[in-house]
Design a protein around this motif. Sequence first.
Motif, PDB file in Angstrom:
ATOM      1  N   VAL A 252      37.103   6.442 -17.282  1.00  0.00           N
ATOM      2  CA  VAL A 252      36.674   5.055 -17.146  1.00  0.00           C
ATOM      3  C   VAL A 252      35.847   4.637 -18.357  1.00  0.00           C
ATOM      4  O   VAL A 252      36.056   3.574 -18.955  1.00  0.00           O
ATOM      5  CB  VAL A 252      35.844   4.892 -15.850  1.00  0.00           C
ATOM      6  CG1 VAL A 252      35.300   3.484 -15.750  1.00  0.00           C
ATOM      7  CG2 VAL A 252      36.700   5.235 -14.647  1.00  0.00           C
ATOM      8  N   GLN A 253      34.918   5.517 -18.759  1.00  0.00           N
ATOM      9  CA  GLN A 253      34.014   5.170 -19.847  1.00  0.00           C
ATOM     10  C   GLN A 253      34.753   5.023 -21.176  1.00  0.00           C
ATOM     11  O   GLN A 253      34.371   4.231 -22.018  1.00  0.00           O
ATOM     12  CB  GLN A 253      32.915   6.226 -19.990  1.00  0.00           C
ATOM     13  CG  GLN A 253      32.024   6.326 -18.781  1.00  0.00           C
ATOM     14  CD  GLN A 253      31.246   5.045 -18.529  1.00  0.00           C
ATOM     15  OE1 GLN A 253      30.825   4.367 -19.458  1.00  0.00           O
ATOM     16  NE2 GLN A 253      31.096   4.676 -17.273  1.00  0.00           N
ATOM     17  N   LEU A 254      35.819   5.786 -21.342  1.00  0.00           N
ATOM     18  CA  LEU A 254      36.580   5.711 -22.580  1.00  0.00           C
ATOM     19  C   LEU A 254      37.149   4.308 -22.759  1.00  0.00           C
ATOM     20  O   LEU A 254      37.175   3.772 -23.871  1.00  0.00           O
ATOM     21  CB  LEU A 254      37.708   6.741 -22.530  1.00  0.00           C
ATOM     22  CG  LEU A 254      38.088   7.381 -23.857  1.00  0.00           C
ATOM     23  CD1 LEU A 254      36.883   8.059 -24.456  1.00  0.00           C
ATOM     24  CD2 LEU A 254      39.197   8.392 -23.638  1.00  0.00           C
ATOM     25  N   GLY A 255      37.591   3.704 -21.658  1.00  0.00           N
ATOM     26  CA  GLY A 255      38.082   2.331 -21.719  1.00  0.00           C
ATOM     27  C   GLY A 255      36.979   1.374 -22.128  1.00  0.00           C
ATOM     28  O   GLY A 255      37.172   0.493 -22.976  1.00  0.00           O
ATOM     29  N   ILE A 256      35.808   1.595 -21.527  1.00  0.00           N
ATOM     30  CA  ILE A 256      34.677   0.719 -21.839  1.00  0.00           C
ATOM     31  C   ILE A 256      34.295   0.865 -23.307  1.00  0.00           C
ATOM     32  O   ILE A 256      33.899  -0.088 -23.970  1.00  0.00           O
ATOM     33  CB  ILE A 256      33.494   1.054 -20.899  1.00  0.00           C
ATOM     34  CG1 ILE A 256      33.908   0.736 -19.457  1.00  0.00           C
ATOM     35  CG2 ILE A 256      32.235   0.292 -21.291  1.00  0.00           C
ATOM     36  CD1 ILE A 256      32.925   1.160 -18.408  1.00  0.00           C
ATOM     37  N   LEU A 257      34.463   2.090 -23.806  1.00  0.00           N
ATOM     38  CA  LEU A 257      34.169   2.358 -25.208  1.00  0.00           C
ATOM     39  C   LEU A 257      34.952   1.418 -26.130  1.00  0.00           C
ATOM     40  O   LEU A 257      34.438   0.952 -27.141  1.00  0.00           O
ATOM     41  CB  LEU A 257      34.553   3.808 -25.508  1.00  0.00           C
ATOM     42  CG  LEU A 257      33.733   4.569 -26.526  1.00  0.00           C
ATOM     43  CD1 LEU A 257      32.266   4.503 -26.181  1.00  0.00           C
ATOM     44  CD2 LEU A 257      34.203   6.003 -26.572  1.00  0.00           C
ATOM     45  N   VAL A 258      36.209   1.162 -25.770  1.00  0.00           N
ATOM     46  CA  VAL A 258      37.038   0.268 -26.589  1.00  0.00           C
ATOM     47  C   VAL A 258      36.364  -1.092 -26.688  1.00  0.00           C
ATOM     48  O   VAL A 258      36.315  -1.714 -27.755  1.00  0.00           O
ATOM     49  CB  VAL A 258      38.452   0.153 -25.993  1.00  0.00           C
ATOM     50  CG1 VAL A 258      39.267  -0.869 -26.776  1.00  0.00           C
ATOM     51  CG2 VAL A 258      39.146   1.499 -26.006  1.00  0.00           C
ATOM     52  N   ALA A 259      35.786  -1.548 -25.576  1.00  0.00           N
ATOM     53  CA  ALA A 259      35.096  -2.832 -25.601  1.00  0.00           C
ATOM     54  C   ALA A 259      33.889  -2.780 -26.536  1.00  0.00           C
ATOM     55  O   ALA A 259      33.614  -3.734 -27.267  1.00  0.00           O
ATOM     56  CB  ALA A 259      34.656  -3.215 -24.195  1.00  0.00           C
ATOM     57  N   PHE A 260      33.193  -1.633 -26.534  1.00  0.00           N
ATOM     58  CA  PHE A 260      32.008  -1.506 -27.382  1.00  0.00           C
ATOM     59  C   PHE A 260      32.354  -1.475 -28.868  1.00  0.00           C
ATOM     60  O   PHE A 260      31.488  -1.675 -29.708  1.00  0.00           O
ATOM     61  CB  PHE A 260      31.215  -0.251 -27.023  1.00  0.00           C
ATOM     62  CG  PHE A 260      30.234  -0.470 -25.914  1.00  0.00           C
ATOM     63  CD1 PHE A 260      29.124  -1.273 -26.114  1.00  0.00           C
ATOM     64  CD2 PHE A 260      30.431   0.106 -24.679  1.00  0.00           C
ATOM     65  CE1 PHE A 260      28.215  -1.486 -25.091  1.00  0.00           C
ATOM     66  CE2 PHE A 260      29.525  -0.104 -23.653  1.00  0.00           C
ATOM     67  CZ  PHE A 260      28.423  -0.899 -23.858  1.00  0.00           C
ATOM     68  N   THR A 261      33.618  -1.213 -29.188  1.00  0.00           N
ATOM     69  CA  THR A 261      33.973  -1.175 -30.604  1.00  0.00           C
ATOM     70  C   THR A 261      33.754  -2.536 -31.257  1.00  0.00           C
ATOM     71  O   THR A 261      33.584  -2.621 -32.463  1.00  0.00           O
ATOM     72  CB  THR A 261      35.446  -0.782 -30.813  1.00  0.00           C
ATOM     73  OG1 THR A 261      36.264  -1.694 -30.090  1.00  0.00           O
ATOM     74  CG2 THR A 261      35.710   0.631 -30.376  1.00  0.00           C
ATOM     75  N   ILE A 262      33.774  -3.614 -30.464  1.00  0.00           N
ATOM     76  CA  ILE A 262      33.595  -4.947 -31.043  1.00  0.00           C
ATOM     77  C   ILE A 262      32.297  -4.993 -31.839  1.00  0.00           C
ATOM     78  O   ILE A 262      32.272  -5.376 -33.011  1.00  0.00           O
ATOM     79  CB  ILE A 262      33.601  -6.021 -29.927  1.00  0.00           C
ATOM     80  CG1 ILE A 262      34.970  -6.052 -29.259  1.00  0.00           C
ATOM     81  CG2 ILE A 262      33.245  -7.390 -30.501  1.00  0.00           C
ATOM     82  CD1 ILE A 262      35.069  -6.998 -28.095  1.00  0.00           C
ATOM     83  N   LEU A 263      31.198  -4.525 -31.190  1.00  0.00           N
ATOM     84  CA  LEU A 263      29.899  -4.530 -31.864  1.00  0.00           C
ATOM     85  C   LEU A 263      29.871  -3.586 -33.055  1.00  0.00           C
ATOM     86  O   LEU A 263      29.479  -3.951 -34.157  1.00  0.00           O
ATOM     87  CB  LEU A 263      28.836  -4.080 -30.866  1.00  0.00           C
ATOM     88  CG  LEU A 263      28.030  -5.195 -30.228  1.00  0.00           C
ATOM     89  CD1 LEU A 263      27.151  -4.641 -29.123  1.00  0.00           C
ATOM     90  CD2 LEU A 263      27.162  -5.846 -31.315  1.00  0.00           C
TER      91      LEU A 263
END
Lengths: 324, 321
Positions: A252-263
């Motif tokens: 689950v967290q790996l997916g969220i990580l993709v979102a964090f790549t924006i920053l």
Amino acid sequence: MFAFIVRRIIQAIIVMLVIGLVGFIIQHQIGDPVRDLVGERVTPAEREVIRDQLGLNDPFYIQYVRFVKNAVKGDLGLSFFYKKPALEVILAKAPATIELVLVTALILIVVSIPSGIYAAIYPKSWFSRIIMAVSTIGVAMPVFLTAIVLIYFFGVELNWLPSYGRGETVNLWGWESGFFTLDGLKHLILPSVSLSSIMLPLFIRLVRAEMMEVLETEYIKFAWAKGLHRQRVWYIHAFKNTLLPVITVFGVQLGILVAFTILTETVFQWQGMGFMFLEAVERSDTTLLVAYLIVVGVIFVVVNTIVDIIYGFVNPMVRIAGTK
Amino acid sequence: MSHLLEVKDLEVKFALRFGDLTAINGVSLTLDKGERLGIVGESGAGKSVTGFAIINLLSKPGYISAGRVLLEGQELNRLPEEDMRKIRGNRISMIFQDPMMTLNPVLTIKTQMIETILAHANVSKTEATDIALDKLKKVHIPSSEKRIHQYPHECSGGMRQRIVVAIALLTNPALIIADEPTTALDVTIQAEIMDLLQELCASEKMGLILITHDLGVVSQVTERIAVMYAGKIAEIGPTQVVIHDPQHPYTQGLIKALPGSLQPGSRLNQIPGMMPTLTDIPPGCAFHPRCTISDTICRMEVPALISRHDHDHMIACHVVK
Ligand SMILES: Nc1ncnc2c1ncn2[C@@H]1O[C@H](COP(=O)(O)OP(=O)(O)OP(=O)(O)O)[C@@H](O)[C@H]1O
Ligand SMILES: [Mg+2]
């Protein structure tokens, strides 16, 4: 196993349809395909004609079905800014992001599992106390601050590591990779370290908590009572059971990580999808935004499916359920 | 004469935040080779703690604060950890209460069996597998060649407890400590497992310490019985003597509380009151507040465990003569 995979694929399709619907609603509500196509300098009457031709006056569900059909064929619309198919734009940026996330995931695994386990086995050691203290601070530290601190020390003061862009890349069958040059690898270090810092504290604590819980179970007590060597009790009996919940959360967290790549990508001028996403927001490139959403959705679903399959291999109970 | 196991004035404490809690307060018992001893008593009396103290495997804040545990004359509680490891699961095996929780869910039965052999004997994996299969046959596991490759969740509760028994037998131990081995199983399977344990202990000349709430089981399986109350032994002696002619008021209460000793339809006899928590054990005899025959001395002095009738039957009571 076959039934298990079929079930996963059906779930994945449902998830993608929902993501598609959200994306479509966004495009439908705030996007303006006419502007994307012909720009601002067209009269209202002409616009109306184009709208009709494009089917934009059709009922909502017909448009949605058309949207899904096109999406399945890989047509996610035209990017207003790039004047190119949105998917093409994103796919050109995807390798940068995927490589960043992969290296980050690797850092997360390699650091969190040993230190979480160590902290669980020796909760009173000074190393464990430091890990726990640092991870408490780490949870509270915003990613851009970590990134800026890293850039300041390793990029500016010490000048050891590059803190800007991807460096030298190699093109392998259309995939721009930074893995095969020293320069590319060097450029990966700071962004991936700062991206991993977001989740590292969480992961160390997770591994530690799970391992501590497992160490309290009856089967571990029994393993001790059998007179096994402690390495065997810790690294075979306890570790395998610790891994199960960790894998789930990891997926689950790996997916969220993709979102964090924006920053992270923005701070490090990393030319990936996240960087492109912020640019698209600034340019109101709705089609590109929606396409980003869908591509990230696909990555998320694929990662989760892979993680579930790995889980199935570690957990014998899933394996059995699958073969039945 | 030398005993198989000798526990002398054992004292176990739990180091808690507010101070040390004494869970076992001077327990002494002996077990001869091939002898079967039952330990009974209410929940919290310290039965399990005694068992774990013997193999020096108390869970974390617990430690042996005084006393000695001797196995064949060797002092266990002073052994370095590595030497103690070589005794656990080798000379002394344990069987736990809930077979659903005892086996590791992610390892096959084979793995969990042969690792035990390999931890104690210098044999090859093939030899270890043969030993494992042999023991599975001893506990009457059908088609053991197939079973051994399965995971615990593929077996029923009764099957799993047989496997646990087989694991306990792997190294031909001198002593098995079984902590409520059948409490979690249903009645017919309970009887099967108990029969199996008794039969194996007799045929392999293994000592058995059977910890249980069930006086019925104890009277069938064991030769001697120890009744524990609040971290001490209240009465110890030959099983048939203790069951049929209990001396200590607590043992008498326990046996009266058995449904089997009553006319059908009459009310169950209960010992009034509750066993004290370890934090506020009353002075003198810990049982005196619940005792019907207690005297002034019971409130002041802790009774010693002394043999009264014959040498082998001992009770800790001021009043009973
Ligand atoms: N980990 C622990 N921490 C603190 N106290 C403990 C711990 N384990 C046991 N104790 C104390 O030791 C006492 C005896 O526990 P033990 O498990 O030996 O009881 P028991 O006679 O086996 O009871 P039961 O029949 O319920 O299994 C308990 O009352 C408890 O207060
Ligand atoms: Mg117990």
